[in-house]
Design an enzyme around this catalytic site. Sequence first.
Site, mmCIF file in Angstrom:
data_model
loop_
_atom_site.group_PDB
_atom_site.id
_atom_site.type_symbol
_atom_site.label_atom_id
_atom_site.label_comp_id
_atom_site.label_asym_id
_atom_site.label_seq_id
_atom_site.Cartn_x
_atom_site.Cartn_y
_atom_site.Cartn_z
ATOM 1 N N SER A 1 0.847 -1.183 0.000
ATOM 2 C CA SER A 1 0.000 0.000 0.000
ATOM 3 C C SER A 1 0.890 1.243 0.000
ATOM 4 C CB SER A 1 -0.891 -0.012 1.254
ATOM 5 O OG SER A 1 -1.663 1.161 1.302
ATOM 6 N N SER B 1 -2.205 -7.493 -3.966
ATOM 7 C CA SER B 1 -2.040 -8.922 -4.320
ATOM 8 C C SER B 1 -0.777 -9.504 -3.679
ATOM 9 C CB SER B 1 -2.048 -9.129 -5.843
ATOM 10 O OG SER B 1 -1.341 -8.148 -6.548
HETATM 11 P P1 ADP Z 1 -0.738 2.490 -4.063
HETATM 12 O O1 ADP Z 1 -1.744 2.571 -5.189
HETATM 13 O O2 ADP Z 1 0.380 1.540 -4.349
HETATM 14 O O3 ADP Z 1 -1.384 2.243 -2.728
HETATM 15 P P2 ADP Z 1 -0.526 5.330 -4.437
HETATM 16 O O4 ADP Z 1 -0.254 5.469 -5.889
HETATM 17 O O5 ADP Z 1 -1.941 5.558 -3.976
HETATM 18 O O6 ADP Z 1 -0.018 3.901 -3.948
HETATM 19 O O7 ADP Z 1 0.425 6.285 -3.608
HETATM 20 C C1 ADP Z 1 1.798 6.398 -3.893
HETATM 21 C C2 ADP Z 1 2.313 7.711 -3.351
HETATM 22 O O8 ADP Z 1 3.722 7.786 -3.585
HETATM 23 C C3 ADP Z 1 1.684 8.917 -4.043
HETATM 24 O O9 ADP Z 1 1.485 9.929 -3.086
HETATM 25 C C4 ADP Z 1 2.756 9.319 -5.053
HETATM 26 O O10 ADP Z 1 2.697 10.690 -5.349
HETATM 27 C C5 ADP Z 1 4.036 8.976 -4.290
HETATM 28 N N1 ADP Z 1 5.199 8.724 -5.161
HETATM 29 C C6 ADP Z 1 6.400 9.317 -5.006
HETATM 30 N N2 ADP Z 1 7.266 8.896 -5.935
HETATM 31 C C7 ADP Z 1 6.605 8.002 -6.704
HETATM 32 C C8 ADP Z 1 6.968 7.230 -7.836
HETATM 33 N N3 ADP Z 1 8.200 7.281 -8.379
HETATM 34 N N4 ADP Z 1 6.029 6.409 -8.381
HETATM 35 C C9 ADP Z 1 4.792 6.334 -7.836
HETATM 36 N N5 ADP Z 1 4.386 7.054 -6.768
HETATM 37 C C10 ADP Z 1 5.284 7.891 -6.196
#
Ligand code: ADP
Length: 204
Positions: free
Chosen positions: A14, A86
Site C-alpha cells: 500500500s 495482491s
Molecule cells: P498504491 O496505489 O500503491 O497504494 P498510491 O499510488 O496511492 O499507492 O500512492 C503512492 C504515493 O507515492 C503517491 O502519493 C505518489 O505521489 C508517491 N510517489 C512518489 N514517488 C513516486 C513514484 N516514483 N512512483 C509512484 N508514486 C510515487
Amino acid sequence: MRPNGAVIWLTGLSGAGKTTISEALAPLLLAQQLNVELLDGDVIRTNLSKGLGYTKEDRDTNVRRVGFVANLLSRNGVIVIVATISPYRSVRDDMKAMIHNFLEVYVNAPFTVCETRDVKGLYAAARLGKIKEFTGLDAPYEPPLNPDVTCFTDRETVEESVAKIMDALARRNVVQGWKPDASPRQSARKHSGGFLSPRQQKVS
Ligand code: ADP
C-alpha cells in the site's frame, strides 16, 4: 485473429505507487488508440469484492475475481491495468498462468518509505492497532521472484516507471512506435480525455 489484449498487473505494498503509475500509464495507452480499463484494488473492494476481508483466503478470492475480469477483458482486446496489493505469490502465479499476455510489474518501495508517505493514513491506523492484518506489518507481502518489470518508486520518477512499462509493452508489440524520450507527463495531459481515473471512480 486473437486481439492483442494484455494485462498489466501492478503488485506492491500500500502506498508503493500502483495507482499513481496506473493513472500516468493509462493515458499513454489511450493515445495509442487502445481500449484501456483500470481495475484498481480500492475501487474493486467497494463493488466486485465488497464484503471480503483481509485474511489470506479473502485476499486470494479478491485476486481471483480481479483476474477473472481482467482475463475476460484482455481476451477481447482490452489492455487491462490491475493495481492491487495482491500480496500472495502463488495466486499471482495462477493469474500469470491463466492470462494470455500477462505483464507482472513489481511496484517496489520499502515498507518504511510507504509508511512515511502514508497516502491514506492506513499505516498510522495499523500502528495504532486499528487495522489488523495490514500488509507488511502483521500480514505478509511476498514479492515477485521474477517480475517482468520492477519500478523502484523510492528512487525513480513516475515517468521513469511508466517508461519501463511502456518499453516492455513495446517489446511485446502491444504498443507501437513508443518513444521512451517522449515525456509521459506531457502526453498524459494531452490525451487524458475520457478516462476516469481510480480516484475519480472512488468518488463517483
Ligand atoms: P498504491 O496505489 O500503491 O497504494 P498510491 O499510488 O496511492 O499507492 O500512492 C503512492 C504515493 O507515492 C503517491 O502519493 C505518489 O505521489 C508517491 N510517489 C512518489 N514517488 C513516486 C513514484 N516514483 N512512483 C509512484 N508514486 C510515487
